[in-house]
Design an enzyme around this catalytic site. Structure first.
Site, PDB file in Angstrom:
ATOM      1  N   GLU A 114     -21.734 -30.853 -17.601  1.00  0.00           N
ATOM      2  CA  GLU A 114     -22.144 -29.494 -17.907  1.00  0.00           C
ATOM      3  C   GLU A 114     -21.996 -28.583 -16.689  1.00  0.00           C
ATOM      4  O   GLU A 114     -21.529 -27.442 -16.809  1.00  0.00           O
ATOM      5  CB  GLU A 114     -23.601 -29.475 -18.391  1.00  0.00           C
ATOM      6  CG  GLU A 114     -23.836 -30.226 -19.688  1.00  0.00           C
ATOM      7  CD  GLU A 114     -24.245 -31.669 -19.494  1.00  0.00           C
ATOM      8  OE1 GLU A 114     -25.084 -32.150 -20.268  1.00  0.00           O
ATOM      9  OE2 GLU A 114     -23.744 -32.324 -18.552  1.00  0.00           O
ATOM     10  N   CYS A 160     -29.269 -33.796 -20.516  1.00  0.00           N
ATOM     11  CA  CYS A 160     -30.444 -34.535 -20.057  1.00  0.00           C
ATOM     12  C   CYS A 160     -31.584 -33.590 -19.689  1.00  0.00           C
ATOM     13  O   CYS A 160     -31.389 -32.431 -19.345  1.00  0.00           O
ATOM     14  CB  CYS A 160     -30.075 -35.424 -18.865  1.00  0.00           C
ATOM     15  SG  CYS A 160     -29.523 -34.517 -17.398  1.00  0.00           S
ATOM     16  N   ALA A 189      -7.228 -74.349 -20.693  1.00  0.00           N
ATOM     17  CA  ALA A 189      -6.887 -75.036 -19.441  1.00  0.00           C
ATOM     18  C   ALA A 189      -6.456 -76.455 -19.766  1.00  0.00           C
ATOM     19  O   ALA A 189      -6.837 -77.023 -20.795  1.00  0.00           O
ATOM     20  CB  ALA A 189      -8.088 -75.066 -18.489  1.00  0.00           C
ATOM     21  N   ALA A 195      -6.430 -80.567 -19.116  1.00  0.00           N
ATOM     22  CA  ALA A 195      -7.550 -81.492 -18.919  1.00  0.00           C
ATOM     23  C   ALA A 195      -7.936 -81.576 -17.453  1.00  0.00           C
ATOM     24  O   ALA A 195      -9.105 -81.818 -17.113  1.00  0.00           O
ATOM     25  CB  ALA A 195      -7.190 -82.869 -19.459  1.00  0.00           C
ATOM     26  N   THR A 243     -16.060 -72.801 -12.953  1.00  0.00           N
ATOM     27  CA  THR A 243     -14.850 -72.002 -12.756  1.00  0.00           C
ATOM     28  C   THR A 243     -14.660 -71.673 -11.283  1.00  0.00           C
ATOM     29  O   THR A 243     -13.542 -71.733 -10.751  1.00  0.00           O
ATOM     30  CB  THR A 243     -14.931 -70.704 -13.578  1.00  0.00           C
ATOM     31  OG1 THR A 243     -14.978 -71.029 -14.972  1.00  0.00           O
ATOM     32  CG2 THR A 243     -13.739 -69.800 -13.311  1.00  0.00           C
ATOM     33  N   GLU A 298     -16.334 -63.924 -17.888  1.00  0.00           N
ATOM     34  CA  GLU A 298     -15.088 -64.668 -17.717  1.00  0.00           C
ATOM     35  C   GLU A 298     -15.478 -66.061 -17.247  1.00  0.00           C
ATOM     36  O   GLU A 298     -15.725 -66.277 -16.071  1.00  0.00           O
ATOM     37  CB  GLU A 298     -14.193 -63.992 -16.671  1.00  0.00           C
ATOM     38  CG  GLU A 298     -13.653 -62.632 -17.069  1.00  0.00           C
ATOM     39  CD  GLU A 298     -12.592 -62.148 -16.096  1.00  0.00           C
ATOM     40  OE1 GLU A 298     -11.589 -62.857 -15.905  1.00  0.00           O
ATOM     41  OE2 GLU A 298     -12.787 -61.070 -15.514  1.00  0.00           O
TER      42      GLU A 298
END
Length: 374
Positions: A59, A82, A168, A170, A202, A300
């Protein structure tokens, strides 16, 4: 001019305000993405959007452009102005000071301070209309609104898999299943998020950076966007994170959530969030991230942690990249979901399918968020 003509113009200018809001898609966090258009005598005299937290709101930017032409004009704002003091003063007061005659908003401000900005504007004699194009306006700030309304961020689970649903080999080898275009697309998912969550498995297997990389982002303002690194979160129940891992040395902050007692690990903050099974409580983790003003959280992770988020009903959206290759039955699945009967299956609503380079991206949302027992 007829009522229908007024409605058409309100929709038209609101659509433009929403498009302006999208310009802050990667940079406005943790604030909402907001656009504003000032219209006087049928002409746009001011436009603006919120670019970065701490900078002027949409604004104010639009009013600055409009100058004296804002007096008696209509302001179209994608989010109700706001009425609370945050990093900057309330926008409702700025609109009153500028002398606008009418304010049209897209979606109501979830911070209902003293009735919200609309109430203050009405008390000042300004006509207030809304919501207008509410569905579209909500979509621009789905994470922000969800965090404010529920106390939880919006969670997106990203998966890269082969056509036979494997993520992925093994051995754990997973780089790279998808092509460069898909990996660049993932960079955008990271850049729009307040936090990226991964698991210790990971981290130990791949030693990833989990950062937004400007050279892969493929956006005009990539360098500046990459400076706003999301919080990197490691779910590490047994606190196995080593200080030599790449994720701890990259720019940005790192949070380690564990079920053990807190410990000092260089380059990270450690918090203890145990559940009754001696693992990290994922709902508690999401509440913690919401308290840290994370609107959108990207997960992820490997099959176990990804499956846990799904089982507990914590995923709002899945983004699955499918590569045109087959990894075979010995390779790892997308999700660790031990269903025994068809009745247990999780139904998804596919909202988008498109090609990304040589791969396909499927965006889907769970039809049910009811958690299954761990």
């Amino acid at each position: 001019m007829s009522v229908s003509d007024d409605s058409y113009l309100d929709d038209r200018y609101m659509a433009f305000a929403i498009e302006l809001a999208r310009r802050g898609w990667y940079t406005a966090k943790p604030n909402p993405r907001v656009g504003c258009v000032i219209v006087a005598d049928g002409k746009i005299v001011g436009e603006g959007w919120h670019q970065r937290a701490g900078d002027a709101h949409a604004e104010v930017n639009a009013l600055t452009m409009a100058g004296s032409l804002a007096t008696g004009a209509t302001a179209y704002v994608s989010l109700e102005p706001c009425n609370h003091q945050g990093r900057t003063p309330p926008c409702s007061g700025q609109l009153i000071k500028a002398g606008v005659a009418r304010v049209v908003y897209g979606v109501k401000d979830p911070h209902d301070v003293a009735g919200g900005g609309g109430s203050v504007l009405r008390d000042a004699g300004i006509e207030v209309c809304g919501p207008v194009l509410e569905t579209e306006a909500r979509a621009v700030n789905a994470g922000f609104l969800q965090r404010c309304e529920t106390g939880l961020p919006r969670v997106t689970l990203k998966i890269a898999a082969s056509l036979d649903g494997r993520t992925a080999m093994a051995s754990g080898e997973s780089q790279w299943i998808t092509g460069p275009a898909a990996r660049s697309d993932v960079q955008r998912l990271r850049a729009q998020s307040g936090a990226i969550v991964t698991g210790i498995g990971t981290v130990l297997q791949d030693n990833p950076a989990m950062t937004v990389r400007a050279e892969q982002l493929d956006l005009p303002d990539a360098e500046n966007i990459a400076q706003l690194q999301p919080l990197r979160v490691i779910v590490d129940s047994q606190l196995r994170t080593r200080e030599d891992l790449k994720i701890l040395s990259e720019p940005g902050q790192v949070l380690i959530a564990t079920a053990k007692q807190k410990a000092l690990i260089a380059g990270a903050e450690v918090i203890s969030l145990p559940n009754s099974q001696g693992k990290v409580s994922l709902p508690a983790l999401l509440r913690e991230l919401a308290d840290r003003e994370c609107n959108d959280v990207l997960v992820e992770a490997g099959a176990k942690l990804a499956g846990a988020f799904v089982r507990e009903g914590l995923v709002d959206e899945l983004v699955i990249y499918l590569a045109p290759r087959l990894l075979g039955r010995k390779a790892m699945p997308m999700l660790d979901l031990a269903f025994d009967e068809m009745a247990e299956a999780l139904d998804l609503d596919i909202v988008d399918v498109r090609a990304v380079g040589q791969d396909w991206r499927i965006t889907a949302q769970p039809l049910s968020h009811s958690p299954s027992p761990l």
